[in-house]
Design a protein around this motif. Structure first.
Motif, PDB file in Angstrom:
ATOM      1  N   LYS A   1       0.831  -1.197   0.000  1.00  0.00           N
ATOM      2  CA  LYS A   1       0.000   0.000   0.000  1.00  0.00           C
ATOM      3  C   LYS A   1       0.869   1.252   0.000  1.00  0.00           C
ATOM      4  N   LYS A   2       2.008   1.207   0.732  1.00  0.00           N
ATOM      5  CA  LYS A   2       2.905   2.361   0.777  1.00  0.00           C
ATOM      6  C   LYS A   2       3.502   2.634  -0.600  1.00  0.00           C
ATOM      7  N   ILE A   3       3.843   1.589  -1.331  1.00  0.00           N
ATOM      8  CA  ILE A   3       4.405   1.753  -2.673  1.00  0.00           C
ATOM      9  C   ILE A   3       3.351   2.349  -3.602  1.00  0.00           C
ATOM     10  N   ALA A   4       2.117   1.828  -3.536  1.00  0.00           N
ATOM     11  CA  ALA A   4       1.037   2.347  -4.381  1.00  0.00           C
ATOM     12  C   ALA A   4       0.772   3.811  -4.051  1.00  0.00           C
ATOM     13  N   ALA A   5       0.770   4.154  -2.768  1.00  0.00           N
ATOM     14  CA  ALA A   5       0.543   5.544  -2.368  1.00  0.00           C
ATOM     15  C   ALA A   5       1.663   6.443  -2.875  1.00  0.00           C
ATOM     16  N   ALA A   6       2.895   5.951  -2.837  1.00  0.00           N
ATOM     17  CA  ALA A   6       4.036   6.735  -3.325  1.00  0.00           C
ATOM     18  C   ALA A   6       3.937   6.956  -4.831  1.00  0.00           C
ATOM     19  N   VAL A   7       3.492   5.943  -5.574  1.00  0.00           N
ATOM     20  CA  VAL A   7       3.335   6.078  -7.023  1.00  0.00           C
ATOM     21  C   VAL A   7       2.243   7.100  -7.341  1.00  0.00           C
ATOM     22  N   VAL A   8       1.116   7.025  -6.643  1.00  0.00           N
ATOM     23  CA  VAL A   8       0.022   7.987  -6.853  1.00  0.00           C
ATOM     24  C   VAL A   8       0.496   9.396  -6.527  1.00  0.00           C
ATOM     25  N   LEU A   9       1.195   9.574  -5.427  1.00  0.00           N
ATOM     26  CA  LEU A   9       1.708  10.890  -5.026  1.00  0.00           C
ATOM     27  C   LEU A   9       2.700  11.419  -6.050  1.00  0.00           C
ATOM     28  N   ALA A  10       3.576  10.571  -6.540  1.00  0.00           N
ATOM     29  CA  ALA A  10       4.555  10.990  -7.551  1.00  0.00           C
ATOM     30  C   ALA A  10       3.853  11.398  -8.838  1.00  0.00           C
ATOM     31  N   THR A  11       2.816  10.658  -9.222  1.00  0.00           N
ATOM     32  CA  THR A  11       2.062  10.980 -10.433  1.00  0.00           C
ATOM     33  C   THR A  11       1.357  12.319 -10.275  1.00  0.00           C
ATOM     34  N   LEU A  12       0.739  12.548  -9.126  1.00  0.00           N
ATOM     35  CA  LEU A  12       0.067  13.828  -8.889  1.00  0.00           C
ATOM     36  C   LEU A  12       1.074  14.972  -8.886  1.00  0.00           C
ATOM     37  N   SER A  13       2.231  14.775  -8.289  1.00  0.00           N
ATOM     38  CA  SER A  13       3.259  15.814  -8.259  1.00  0.00           C
ATOM     39  C   SER A  13       3.753  16.128  -9.656  1.00  0.00           C
ATOM     40  N   ALA A  14       3.967  15.121 -10.475  1.00  0.00           N
ATOM     41  CA  ALA A  14       4.425  15.340 -11.851  1.00  0.00           C
ATOM     42  C   ALA A  14       3.377  16.105 -12.634  1.00  0.00           C
ATOM     43  N   GLY A  15       2.089  15.780 -12.414  1.00  0.00           N
ATOM     44  CA  GLY A  15       1.006  16.507 -13.092  1.00  0.00           C
ATOM     45  C   GLY A  15       0.969  17.958 -12.679  1.00  0.00           C
ATOM     46  N   THR A  16       1.229  18.216 -11.408  1.00  0.00           N
ATOM     47  CA  THR A  16       1.243  19.591 -10.920  1.00  0.00           C
ATOM     48  C   THR A  16       2.393  20.359 -11.542  1.00  0.00           C
ATOM     49  N   LEU A  17       3.561  19.749 -11.677  1.00  0.00           N
ATOM     50  CA  LEU A  17       4.711  20.416 -12.266  1.00  0.00           C
ATOM     51  C   LEU A  17       4.492  20.735 -13.735  1.00  0.00           C
ATOM     52  N   ALA A  18       3.642  19.971 -14.407  1.00  0.00           N
ATOM     53  CA  ALA A  18       3.420  20.156 -15.833  1.00  0.00           C
ATOM     54  C   ALA A  18       2.420  21.258 -16.139  1.00  0.00           C
ATOM     55  N   ALA A  19       1.841  21.856 -15.128  1.00  0.00           N
ATOM     56  CA  ALA A  19       0.821  22.885 -15.340  1.00  0.00           C
ATOM     57  C   ALA A  19       1.434  24.146 -15.940  1.00  0.00           C
ATOM     58  N   PRO A  20       0.675  24.832 -16.789  1.00  0.00           N
ATOM     59  CA  PRO A  20       1.157  26.108 -17.323  1.00  0.00           C
ATOM     60  C   PRO A  20       1.377  27.112 -16.185  1.00  0.00           C
ATOM     61  N   GLU A  21       2.405  27.935 -16.348  1.00  0.00           N
ATOM     62  CA  GLU A  21       2.722  28.976 -15.372  1.00  0.00           C
ATOM     63  C   GLU A  21       2.524  30.333 -16.030  1.00  0.00           C
ATOM     64  N   THR A  22       1.916  31.262 -15.299  1.00  0.00           N
ATOM     65  CA  THR A  22       1.662  32.603 -15.826  1.00  0.00           C
ATOM     66  C   THR A  22       2.645  33.583 -15.213  1.00  0.00           C
ATOM     67  N   TYR A  23       3.259  34.375 -16.072  1.00  0.00           N
ATOM     68  CA  TYR A  23       4.235  35.392 -15.675  1.00  0.00           C
ATOM     69  C   TYR A  23       3.725  36.763 -16.110  1.00  0.00           C
ATOM     70  N   VAL A  24       3.793  37.730 -15.202  1.00  0.00           N
ATOM     71  CA  VAL A  24       3.366  39.103 -15.489  1.00  0.00           C
ATOM     72  C   VAL A  24       4.600  39.914 -15.877  1.00  0.00           C
ATOM     73  N   ILE A  25       4.504  40.604 -17.005  1.00  0.00           N
ATOM     74  CA  ILE A  25       5.627  41.401 -17.497  1.00  0.00           C
ATOM     75  C   ILE A  25       5.955  42.502 -16.505  1.00  0.00           C
ATOM     76  N   GLU A  26       7.227  42.622 -16.198  1.00  0.00           N
ATOM     77  CA  GLU A  26       7.752  43.645 -15.297  1.00  0.00           C
ATOM     78  C   GLU A  26       8.206  44.818 -16.172  1.00  0.00           C
ATOM     79  N   GLY A  27       7.412  45.903 -16.152  1.00  0.00           N
ATOM     80  CA  GLY A  27       7.580  47.005 -17.085  1.00  0.00           C
ATOM     81  C   GLY A  27       8.870  47.796 -16.985  1.00  0.00           C
ATOM     82  N   SER A  28       9.469  47.865 -15.816  1.00  0.00           N
ATOM     83  CA  SER A  28      10.684  48.672 -15.713  1.00  0.00           C
ATOM     84  C   SER A  28      11.914  47.971 -16.289  1.00  0.00           C
ATOM     85  N   HIS A  29      11.766  46.682 -16.610  1.00  0.00           N
ATOM     86  CA  HIS A  29      12.872  45.942 -17.229  1.00  0.00           C
ATOM     87  C   HIS A  29      12.456  45.306 -18.555  1.00  0.00           C
ATOM     88  N   THR A  30      11.359  45.800 -19.111  1.00  0.00           N
ATOM     89  CA  THR A  30      10.892  45.360 -20.423  1.00  0.00           C
ATOM     90  C   THR A  30      10.715  46.604 -21.269  1.00  0.00           C
TER      91      THR A  30
END
Length: 188
Positions: free
Chosen positions: A2-31
């Motif tokens: 059960k611990k191995i299965a839980a670790a696999v599920v957690l790793a899969t969820l973490s990888a999915g979270t890392l793959a999410a698009p990230e939004t960046y706001v342009i910083e006008g004083s350096h653009t």
């Protein structure tokens, strides 16, 4: 087991979270986008815009992205107030009617782990044309001042002024203009 299965599920969820698009706001004083052109065969003139805003979305795992950049055309800075007014008249930027320049990108092409090309639509003076920015440098990391994740890049493209109804004095003043956009953006 059960611990191995839980670790696999957690790793899969973490990888999915890392793959999410990230939004960046342009910083006008350096653009501060720049444009350069040949002036009468004598010199290359370089001017810039002092106000830029927008957002950039990047999904590093999927190697996709989008950008919505708004340049305040009334913030043109040639180094001369009189020439700033000249560039803003109807022969060139016509900022009374078209106060902004926009670049809306919907395709990022990656080379390895970094964007190499950004394809989209450039609108100047009410005219929209396809444009591809070539990314020459790209870096992400913890911004030391704001203590947030940030990304920065330098990108350029070449356009013809006449394609945007701004070709007065061409070819004596070059029709070809290089647009360079150094950008810094902070993750939301």
């Amino acid at each position: 087991m059960k611990k191995i299965a839980a670790a696999v599920v957690l790793a899969t969820l973490s990888a999915g979270t890392l793959a999410a698009p990230e939004t960046y706001v342009i910083e006008g004083s350096h653009t501060l986008p720049r444009f350069e052109y040949n002036h009468l065969g004598f010199s290359t003139q370089v001017s810039r815009f002092d106000k830029t805003s927008g957002k950039i979305v990047i999904d590093f795992a999927a190697k996709t992205g989008s950008a919505d950049v708004v340049i305040d055309a009334t913030s043109v800075n040639t180094g001369s107030a009189k020439f700033d007014e000249h560039i803003q008249n109807e022969d060139f930027l016509d900022t009374a009617k078209y106060p902004t320049i926009t670049f809306k990108a919907d395709r990022f092409k990656f080379q390895g782990d970094r964007p190499a090309k950004v394809e989209g639509q450039l609108t100047i003076k009410g005219v929209t044309k396809p444009a591809t920015l070539t990314v020459t440098t790209f870096h992400c990391g913890l911004h030391p001042m704001v203590k947030k994740q940030a990304c920065g890049a330098n990108a350029f493209t070449s356009i013809k002024r006449s394609d945007f109804n701004a070709g007065k004095y061409a070819p004596m003043v070059s029709d070809q203009v290089t647009l360079t956009i150094p950008v810094e953006a902070i993750r939301e």
